[in-house]
Design a protein around this motif. Sequence first.
Motif, mmCIF file in Angstrom:
data_model
loop_
_atom_site.group_PDB
_atom_site.id
_atom_site.type_symbol
_atom_site.label_atom_id
_atom_site.label_comp_id
_atom_site.label_asym_id
_atom_site.label_seq_id
_atom_site.Cartn_x
_atom_site.Cartn_y
_atom_site.Cartn_z
ATOM 1 N N PHE A 14 0.838 -1.193 0.000
ATOM 2 C CA PHE A 14 0.000 0.000 0.000
ATOM 3 C C PHE A 14 0.876 1.247 0.000
ATOM 4 C CE2 PHE A 14 -2.158 3.469 2.150
ATOM 5 C CZ PHE A 14 -3.219 3.657 1.272
ATOM 6 N N GLU A 15 1.994 1.186 0.688
ATOM 7 C CA GLU A 15 2.910 2.326 0.715
ATOM 8 C C GLU A 15 3.425 2.641 -0.686
ATOM 9 O OE1 GLU A 15 3.007 -0.280 2.849
ATOM 10 O OE2 GLU A 15 2.378 0.761 4.678
ATOM 11 N N ASP A 16 3.678 1.608 -1.491
ATOM 12 C CA ASP A 16 4.076 1.813 -2.890
ATOM 13 C C ASP A 16 2.956 2.528 -3.649
ATOM 14 O OD1 ASP A 16 6.549 0.453 -2.557
ATOM 15 O OD2 ASP A 16 5.596 -1.476 -3.002
ATOM 16 N N LEU A 17 1.734 2.047 -3.483
ATOM 17 C CA LEU A 17 0.584 2.663 -4.146
ATOM 18 C C LEU A 17 0.433 4.117 -3.703
ATOM 19 C CD1 LEU A 17 -1.966 2.585 -5.918
ATOM 20 C CD2 LEU A 17 -3.182 1.603 -3.938
ATOM 21 N N ALA A 18 0.533 4.375 -2.413
ATOM 22 C CA ALA A 18 0.399 5.746 -1.894
ATOM 23 C C ALA A 18 1.478 6.658 -2.475
ATOM 24 C CB ALA A 18 0.449 5.736 -0.376
ATOM 25 N N ARG A 19 2.684 6.158 -2.571
ATOM 26 C CA ARG A 19 3.792 6.959 -3.108
ATOM 27 C C ARG A 19 3.564 7.261 -4.587
ATOM 28 N NH1 ARG A 19 7.406 3.709 -1.944
ATOM 29 N NH2 ARG A 19 7.640 2.703 -3.965
ATOM 30 N N GLU A 20 3.090 6.259 -5.333
ATOM 31 C CA GLU A 20 2.862 6.418 -6.774
ATOM 32 C C GLU A 20 1.541 7.117 -7.087
ATOM 33 O OE1 GLU A 20 3.250 2.450 -8.319
ATOM 34 O OE2 GLU A 20 5.347 2.313 -7.691
ATOM 35 N N ARG A 21 0.646 7.156 -6.110
ATOM 36 C CA ARG A 21 -0.687 7.773 -6.192
ATOM 37 C C ARG A 21 -1.689 6.970 -7.015
ATOM 38 N NH1 ARG A 21 1.050 13.990 -6.891
ATOM 39 N NH2 ARG A 21 2.148 14.177 -4.913
ATOM 40 N N SER A 22 -1.215 6.222 -7.991
ATOM 41 C CA SER A 22 -2.101 5.362 -8.771
ATOM 42 C C SER A 22 -1.271 4.225 -9.353
ATOM 43 C CB SER A 22 -2.790 6.144 -9.887
ATOM 44 O OG SER A 22 -1.851 6.592 -10.829
ATOM 45 N N ALA A 23 -1.971 3.176 -9.762
ATOM 46 C CA ALA A 23 -1.284 2.013 -10.319
ATOM 47 C C ALA A 23 -2.261 1.203 -11.153
ATOM 48 C CB ALA A 23 -0.713 1.144 -9.210
ATOM 49 N N VAL A 24 -1.702 0.370 -11.992
ATOM 50 C CA VAL A 24 -2.488 -0.619 -12.730
ATOM 51 C C VAL A 24 -2.461 -1.890 -11.900
ATOM 52 C CG1 VAL A 24 -2.620 -2.007 -14.825
ATOM 53 C CG2 VAL A 24 -1.948 0.402 -14.959
ATOM 54 N N TRP A 25 -3.641 -2.381 -11.533
ATOM 55 C CA TRP A 25 -3.730 -3.634 -10.765
ATOM 56 C C TRP A 25 -3.828 -4.760 -11.777
ATOM 57 C CZ3 TRP A 25 -3.036 -2.843 -5.692
ATOM 58 C CH2 TRP A 25 -3.054 -3.969 -4.871
ATOM 59 N N LYS A 82 -6.581 4.183 -7.687
ATOM 60 C CA LYS A 82 -6.061 5.443 -7.152
ATOM 61 C C LYS A 82 -5.941 5.291 -5.645
ATOM 62 C CE LYS A 82 -7.106 10.313 -6.748
ATOM 63 N NZ LYS A 82 -8.151 11.329 -6.922
ATOM 64 N N ALA A 83 -4.788 5.649 -5.133
ATOM 65 C CA ALA A 83 -4.541 5.523 -3.700
ATOM 66 C C ALA A 83 -5.440 6.459 -2.911
ATOM 67 C CB ALA A 83 -3.078 5.836 -3.387
ATOM 68 N N GLY A 84 -5.863 5.963 -1.770
ATOM 69 C CA GLY A 84 -6.556 6.778 -0.782
ATOM 70 C C GLY A 84 -5.660 6.884 0.433
ATOM 71 N N ARG A 85 -6.262 6.993 1.585
ATOM 72 C CA ARG A 85 -5.499 7.117 2.831
ATOM 73 C C ARG A 85 -5.255 5.757 3.467
ATOM 74 N NH1 ARG A 85 -5.801 12.528 5.069
ATOM 75 N NH2 ARG A 85 -7.156 13.772 3.745
ATOM 76 N N ALA A 86 -4.191 5.723 4.243
ATOM 77 C CA ALA A 86 -3.946 4.539 5.074
ATOM 78 C C ALA A 86 -5.062 4.444 6.105
ATOM 79 C CB ALA A 86 -2.591 4.654 5.758
ATOM 80 N N LEU A 87 -5.386 3.244 6.503
ATOM 81 C CA LEU A 87 -6.364 3.079 7.585
ATOM 82 C C LEU A 87 -5.754 3.610 8.880
ATOM 83 C CD1 LEU A 87 -7.683 -0.525 6.821
ATOM 84 C CD2 LEU A 87 -8.772 1.661 6.278
ATOM 85 N N PRO A 88 -6.576 4.075 9.812
ATOM 86 C CA PRO A 88 -6.035 4.575 11.082
ATOM 87 C C PRO A 88 -5.143 3.552 11.779
ATOM 88 C CG PRO A 88 -8.379 5.041 10.934
ATOM 89 C CD PRO A 88 -8.023 4.181 9.753
ATOM 90 N N ARG A 89 -5.489 2.271 11.586
ATOM 91 C CA ARG A 89 -4.667 1.174 12.093
ATOM 92 C C ARG A 89 -4.959 -0.041 11.231
ATOM 93 N NH1 ARG A 89 -7.194 -2.753 14.489
ATOM 94 N NH2 ARG A 89 -9.352 -2.536 15.122
ATOM 95 N N PRO A 90 -3.994 -0.941 11.081
ATOM 96 C CA PRO A 90 -4.271 -2.160 10.318
ATOM 97 C C PRO A 90 -5.388 -2.966 10.983
ATOM 98 C CG PRO A 90 -1.918 -1.884 10.658
ATOM 99 C CD PRO A 90 -2.603 -0.862 11.518
ATOM 100 N N VAL A 91 -6.246 -3.541 10.175
ATOM 101 C CA VAL A 91 -7.318 -4.409 10.671
ATOM 102 C C VAL A 91 -6.938 -5.824 10.258
ATOM 103 C CG1 VAL A 91 -9.773 -4.959 10.607
ATOM 104 C CG2 VAL A 91 -9.018 -2.559 10.501
ATOM 105 N N THR A 92 -6.670 -6.655 11.242
ATOM 106 C CA THR A 92 -6.133 -7.984 10.989
ATOM 107 C C THR A 92 -7.194 -8.977 10.520
ATOM 108 O OG1 THR A 92 -6.483 -8.790 13.237
ATOM 109 C CG2 THR A 92 -4.386 -7.627 12.788
ATOM 110 N N LEU A 93 -6.709 -10.012 9.878
ATOM 111 C CA LEU A 93 -7.581 -11.103 9.459
ATOM 112 C C LEU A 93 -8.271 -11.714 10.670
ATOM 113 C CD1 LEU A 93 -8.679 -12.962 7.243
ATOM 114 C CD2 LEU A 93 -6.622 -14.368 7.531
ATOM 115 N N ALA A 94 -7.564 -11.841 11.776
ATOM 116 C CA ALA A 94 -8.171 -12.397 12.994
ATOM 117 C C ALA A 94 -9.362 -11.554 13.451
ATOM 118 C CB ALA A 94 -7.124 -12.483 14.105
#
Length: 129
Positions: A14-25, A82-94
């Motif tokens: 996600f940090e890569d996406l945020a830095r690049e602002r957009s990407a092709v998935w 297009k990148a948005g914001r990071a979540l306030p905290r990671p939400v785990t699979l658990a």
Amino acid sequence: MDWLLKTEPSEYSFEDLARERSAVWDGVTNALARKHLRSMKKGDRLLVYHTGAAKAAVGRATVAAAPRPDPSDPKGTLVDVKAGRALPRPVTLAEMKAAKVFSGSPLLVCGRLSVVPLTPEQYAFVAGE
């Protein structure tokens, strides 16, 4: 529609996406995941989920353009995100597994699926809305 996109953070985070602002998935090979990519619409909300050791949703994004064929793979589909914001905290699979709102979700039923549809309630749970 809301979606969760899985990525291995050592390959593309996600940090890569945020830095690049957009990407092709791209690079999605599972038939059902490809079907989900083809179902996306411009403006759909996305959550980016880190696989591997992290196993957590970490950021938001949106579909920036309608899906299109992957010129390098006749069966493939590409989606601009297009990148948005990071979540306030990671939400785990658990945490997701423990939440009633994820009962029966493809995220839990088809654990290897890299593109997962989310209900608005599931998106809100993870995004903290």
